[in-house]
Design an enzyme around this catalytic site. Structure first.
Site, PDB file in Angstrom:
ATOM      1  N   ASP A   1      33.173   1.121  51.743  1.00  0.00           N
ATOM      2  CA  ASP A   1      34.157   0.138  51.016  1.00  0.00           C
ATOM      3  C   ASP A   1      33.406  -0.499  49.772  1.00  0.00           C
ATOM      4  OD1 ASP A   1      36.878  -0.668  50.696  1.00  0.00           O
ATOM      5  OD2 ASP A   1      36.110  -2.634  50.894  1.00  0.00           O
TER       6      ASP A   1
ATOM      7  N   GLU B   1      33.087   4.356  48.097  1.00  0.00           N
ATOM      8  CA  GLU B   1      34.237   4.283  47.312  1.00  0.00           C
ATOM      9  C   GLU B   1      33.592   3.865  45.799  1.00  0.00           C
ATOM     10  OE1 GLU B   1      38.069   1.720  47.074  1.00  0.00           O
ATOM     11  OE2 GLU B   1      36.414   0.710  47.816  1.00  0.00           O
TER      12      GLU B   1
ATOM     13  N   ASP C   1      45.275   2.713  48.361  1.00  0.00           N
ATOM     14  CA  ASP C   1      44.900   1.717  46.980  1.00  0.00           C
ATOM     15  C   ASP C   1      45.902   1.994  45.992  1.00  0.00           C
ATOM     16  OD1 ASP C   1      43.242  -0.088  48.326  1.00  0.00           O
ATOM     17  OD2 ASP C   1      41.547   1.207  48.007  1.00  0.00           O
TER      18      ASP C   1
END
Length: 586
Positions: free
Chosen positions: A336, A365, A431
């Site tokens: 992340d 990410e 997201d």
């Protein structure tokens, strides 16, 4: 010659090793500016001493081809092989009148081959000093053929759920727990297997107070809401029996406010042994009138940022990386906010993971160009927003056909071919707005964007529920409960997605890195491998139109959705938001 358009960088996306002997070399020029480019290359230490009066460098000169062309630039490409693993090289540019040697420091006019190099002096040549196998990606082979399915655990399915909330109620809120759990995922593994999924990516499963779990309290414990360690072991075991890989979400950029390390800092301030595990601006630590006096993810009070170079933080987080591989045999880590984590720590993550299991996949990410992270020492691939952004823009009618092709071609030119099939392609995730809602709830357009994703190099991802036509605005609305009632599902679209997954597993041309774009008002391109040639045609317009076709496309094809024969000649008519996916007959 437009000298300002020339671009080449050694040991970059313009020059990289694809295996222990081969290099890919790329050079950019202005569009249609040069007649041709040759590359001169050889081992810098290989000289012919037969004629002492005229030493000769043992070298090769080969012709380069234009592999990519945008409205502004040409990208010349070649694959070269070296037996000694080291190469000096330069470019011979022909503009129709003059010839130049383009090297690392100069653009030099030349008149004959003797001027290409000097005695013992290749100092103006680009250099690839040595190809080290230890620098190779060594990304596991299984990644290339994977079709991912992203699960937001609380909203997927609950086996014997204890939640008092009604499954599927609207609106959803971020502080609501609907009871999805690991046993529920195990129960639905046959559904995923039937869909064709071969990899599951879970958003965080570790103990945390929120529904999304990105505010981790304990990195070594499954959140009790989701189940137990034994449940997790069982999930991976059952998934592996169905040839489904499992990837967990590693939140190593920040911790949760309730994490014991941060709580110790709040209690003991300067006297805490963990004071250097976070970025503390001022003691005492807290939320002041001037804002936070510690660094956090996106100014979120409940997500203090880790200082990963601190020995306590490093040992704790790297221990987590190894623990879940050793204990549950997971197959990958998605990192992340990886672009905000130090390169040094990312190298250690990969090293720790591979020390336990050689074929673990490390995914980052990153939201932008990720070349610095993709040199073989950190991540195997990234969530491919570099491709997603222009794709969204095109199918939302925010950019033209030409702009879309230009942007995608530029993306292809700067994406290393030893990386491109390891990327995690997406049209939606936890997201982002649900893809159906992004495209005005028009399932025809959703088919088009998924057709593009599945015919693109990289591993496609399905955000849970997208395959049955779920809708949702931005967070938290994009995290609705999964629709399990078939009366509420779009079964036609689900069948379309199942067919795409099967076709991708059948025809290796889907994985080919390049799109053979055809200049047209429709989006038309070919995907080719040694065995197959696929023709993709899409009408991204709200009206039926007839399009002229290039002679290069004429021939007999098989419609891969209907198995009917199709004769391509002269023109093609596509209905509004219609498409064709065709296999060329040999």
């Amino acid at each position: 010659m437009n000298k300002f358009a020339l671009l080449h960088r050694p040991k970059s996306e313009y020059a990289y090793a694809v295996d222990s002997k081969k290099l890919h070399i790329l050079i950019r020029t202005a569009k249609n500016d040069l007649k041709n480019i040759d590359i001169i290359y050889g081992d810098p230490f290989s000289w012919d001493f037969k004629n002492p009066k005229k030493l000769s460098w043992n070298h090769h000169i080969e012709h380069m081809e234009i592999r990519y062309q945008t409205s502004m630039f040409d990208y010349y490409f070649i694959e070269i092989e070296t037996t000694q693993k080291r190469v000096k090289y330069a470019f011979i540019l022909h503009d129709g009148q003059d010839i130049y040697l383009y090297g690392t420091r100069h653009l030099t006019p030349i008149h004959d081959e003797s001027e290409l190099y000097r005695q013992y002096d290749l100092s103006d040549y680009f250099n690839f000093p040595f190809i080290h196998e230890s620098d190779d990606f060594n990304t596991p082979k299984w990644v290339e053929g994977t079709v991912w399915y992203q699960i937001f655990p609380d909203r997927f399915y609950g086996h014997e759920s204890s939640s008092k909330l009604t499954w599927g109620k609207l609106p959803v809120k971020n502080d609501e727990l609907y009871g999805g759990n690991i046993k529920g995922v195990i129960e639905k593994l046959p559904y995923l297997h039937d869909l064709g999924v071969t990899g599951i990516y879970f958003t965080p499963l570790f103990e945390a107070p929120s529904a999304h779990k990105y505010d981790t309290t304990d990195y070594y414990k499954i959140d009790p809401q989701f189940g137990t360690l034994e449940d997790m072991k069982s999930l991976v075991l059952h998934a592996h029996k169905l040839n489904i890989k499992v990837m967990l979400d590693g939140v190593f950029n920040h911790a949760g406010y309730e994490h014991k390390f941060f709580q110790d800092v709040l209690k003991n301030n300067e006297n805490s042994i963990y004071k250097n595990s976070f970025y503390i601006d001022k003691f005492p630590v807290g939320d002041t009138r001037d804002g936070l006096n510690y660094k956090a993810f996106a100014f979120a009070k409940n997500m203090p940022k880790w200082r990963t170079e601190d020995p306590h933080a490093e040992a704790y987080l790297l221990g987590c990386v190894k623990y879940w591989i050793e204990t549950c045999d997971i197959d990958g880590w998605r990192l992340d906010v990886s672009n905000e984590v130090s390169h040094q720590f990312l190298r250690k993550v990969k090293e720790a993971a591979r020390s336990v299991k050689k074929d673990v996949y490390i995914l980052g990410e990153n939201l932008d160009d990720s070349t610095p992270w993709l040199q073989g020492d950190q991540m195997d691939g990234v969530m491919n927003y570099d491709l997603a952004y222009p794709t969204w823009a095109y199918f939302q009618h925010r950019i033209s056909n030409e702009e879309f092709r230009d942007t995608v071609i530029k993306y292809l030119a700067k994406t290393q071919k030893n990386v491109i099939n390891h990327h995690f392609n997406l049209v939606g995730c936890h997201d982002t707005i649900r893809i159906k809602t992004r495209l005005d709830e028009d399932i025809r357009r959703v088919k088009l964007i998924n057709l593009f994703m599945f015919t693109s190099a990289g591993t496609p991802n399905i955000y849970y529920g997208d395959e049955v036509g779920m809708s949702g605005q931005n967070d938290p609305d994009n995290r609705r409960c999964m629709l399990w009632n078939e009366k509420e599902q779009d079964l036609d679209f689900k069948s379309f997605m199942k067919t795409l997954i099967k076709l991708r597993a059948t025809y290796d041309a889907f994985l080919s890195p390049d799109y053979g774009f055809i200049d047209s008002e429709a989006l038309i391109y070919t995907k080719a491998s040694k065995e197959h040639k696929i023709l993709v045609m899409m009408n991204n317009q709200d009206e039926t139109k007839t399009f002229d076709l290039s002679k290069s496309l004429f021939g007999t094809y098989i419609n891969l959705f209907t198995q009917e024969k199709v004769l391509i000649h002269d023109k093609i008519t596509l209905e509004a938001y219609g498409y064709k996916l065709l296999l060329k007959e040999v």
